[in-house]
Design a protein around this motif. Structure first.
Motif, short mmCIF file in Angstrom:
data_model
loop_
_atom_site.label_atom_id
_atom_site.label_comp_id
_atom_site.label_asym_id
_atom_site.label_seq_id
_atom_site.Cartn_x
_atom_site.Cartn_y
_atom_site.Cartn_z
N SER A 78 39.65 35.95 31.89
CA SER A 78 41.01 36.44 32.13
C SER A 78 41.13 37.83 31.56
O SER A 78 40.47 38.20 30.58
CB SER A 78 42.04 35.50 31.50
N LYS A 79 42.00 38.64 32.15
CA LYS A 79 42.19 39.99 31.64
C LYS A 79 42.80 39.96 30.24
O LYS A 79 42.57 40.87 29.45
CB LYS A 79 43.03 40.82 32.61
N ARG A 105 38.02 47.44 37.51
CA ARG A 105 38.26 46.25 36.69
C ARG A 105 38.69 46.65 35.28
O ARG A 105 39.54 45.98 34.67
CB ARG A 105 36.99 45.38 36.59
N ARG A 108 42.29 47.19 35.16
CA ARG A 108 43.06 45.94 35.16
C ARG A 108 43.09 45.34 33.75
O ARG A 108 44.11 44.81 33.30
CB ARG A 108 42.49 44.96 36.19
N VAL A 109 41.97 45.44 33.05
CA VAL A 109 41.96 45.03 31.64
C VAL A 109 42.90 45.93 30.84
O VAL A 109 43.66 45.46 29.98
CB VAL A 109 40.53 45.09 31.07
N ARG A 112 46.60 44.98 31.31
CA ARG A 112 46.95 43.79 30.52
C ARG A 112 46.97 44.12 29.03
O ARG A 112 47.87 43.68 28.30
CB ARG A 112 45.95 42.66 30.83
N THR A 132 47.05 44.02 40.28
CA THR A 132 46.41 42.89 40.96
C THR A 132 47.43 42.03 41.70
O THR A 132 47.21 41.64 42.86
CB THR A 132 45.66 42.02 39.93
N ASP A 210 35.06 37.06 36.67
CA ASP A 210 36.07 38.10 36.52
C ASP A 210 37.01 38.08 37.72
O ASP A 210 38.25 38.09 37.57
CB ASP A 210 35.35 39.45 36.39
N ALA A 214 40.99 36.75 38.31
CA ALA A 214 42.02 37.62 38.91
C ALA A 214 42.83 36.89 39.97
O ALA A 214 44.01 37.21 40.18
CB ALA A 214 41.36 38.86 39.51
N ASP A 218 44.97 35.10 35.98
CA ASP A 218 45.58 36.43 35.84
C ASP A 218 46.88 36.54 36.62
O ASP A 218 47.83 37.19 36.16
CB ASP A 218 44.62 37.52 36.31
#
Length: 298
Positions: A78-79, A105, A108-109, A112, A132, A210, A214, A218
């Motif tokens: 999960s992020k 990616r 996206r991390v 979060r 996302t 990953d 998402a 996520d």
């Protein structure tokens, strides 16, 4: 490639993260995207290190970081958990606050991380993404055709792992060629490192996890935070020749998620830091050093 950077492995509560570091000044954390590792920053990180203490990591599951086996709800990728890794890395390096730049990616991390730890991130730059949640809510034929891997990699284990594992180098290079507009931007030395890391079956599995995260856990986390806006200044950059730049009103979308957003398109495909490193570096540097709401017009 990053010869002046010191490399170390930092052990967090849940995993081990590969880290390189160089420079002086306010700390700057760089997070890479799929299917790469920290070396995607090799064309701009040395210049950034002239003004900042640059920390570039391999996300869990990527590069030379640890690759936990996925679990049923995909929590390990999960992020939220991937962001926690990065906060622990920066804490162990002695940084309670930092600038944050993420691509793909890694962005996206970074999104979060900034929501979960707003006191940590002083400025945020996001490269070639929209949220996302937004992408899945507005998915159509054009998006699915360009980002086919979003729907392939989330298929149940071990389908994508088996198919990619039959020829990992071919799949990795096909991804880079499909999303870039200049495959020559990937230098032979760095491409060889991408291939070395991606040839590991554990990497293939982790990167599938990953994407599975998402599309599941996520999205639950994101929906709960739809009304939570990022408070720090945000720079968004995108490739004008990629699907994000062609299809979406990137600034408008991010202004629904953050109170202070600026940005622009850059002439390249998806891989800004490798396809157009000069402009990418200049935009990031100017934002981090000189931005404030009253004097900056990107």
């Amino acid at each position: 490639m990053l010869s002046n950077f010191q490399q170390k492995i930092i052990e967090t509560k849940e995993t081990k993260i590969n880290v390189v570091k160089s420079g002086t000044g306010f700390p700057l954390l760089l997070l890479h995207g799929y299917p790469q590792n920290h070396l995607m920053w090799h064309k701009i990180a040395p210049d950034l290190a002239k003004d900042f203490t640059v920390v570039a990591t391999d996300l869990r599951g990527y590069g030379d970081s640890s690759k936990p086996q996925g679990d049923l709800d995909h929590r390990y990728y999960s992020k939220r958990i991937m962001a926690q890794d990065q906060v622990e890395v920066m804490s162990q390096l002695g940084y309670s606050e930092f600038y944050l730049v993420g691509h793909d990616r890694g962005a996206r991390v970074a999104h979060r991380l900034t929501l979960d730890y707003p006191e940590k991130v002083k400025k945020l730059a996001l490269l070639d993404i929209i949220p996302t949640y937004e992408l899945y809510q507005t998915s159509d034929r054009e998006f699915a055709s360009s980002y086919y891997h979003w729907f392939f990699l989330i298929q149940p284990y071990p389908l994508p792992e088996t198919l990619i594992g039959a020829n990992p180098e071919y799949f990795l290079q096909a991804c880079l060629q499909s999303w870039s507009r200049d495959f020559a931007a990937f230098t032979p030395e760095v491409l060889a490192e991408y291939i070395r890391c991606f040839n590991n079956p554990a990497t293939i599995h982790a990167t599938c996890e990953d994407y599975r995260a998402a599309a599941t856990i996520d999205l639950i986390d994101d929906e709960l935070d739809l009304n939570q806006k990022i408070q720090c200044p945000v720079l968004v950059l995108w490739g004008n020749q990629g699907i994000i730049g062609r299809k979406y009103d990137v600034l408008s979308i991010w202004r629904q998620r953050a109170v202070n957003v600026i940005g622009k398109g850059i002439e390249c495909g998806h891989f800004l830091a490798e396809e157009n490193p000069d402009q990418t570096y200049l935009e990031i540097r100017e934002f981090l050093l000189n931005y404030n709401a009253s004097n900056f017009d990107l």
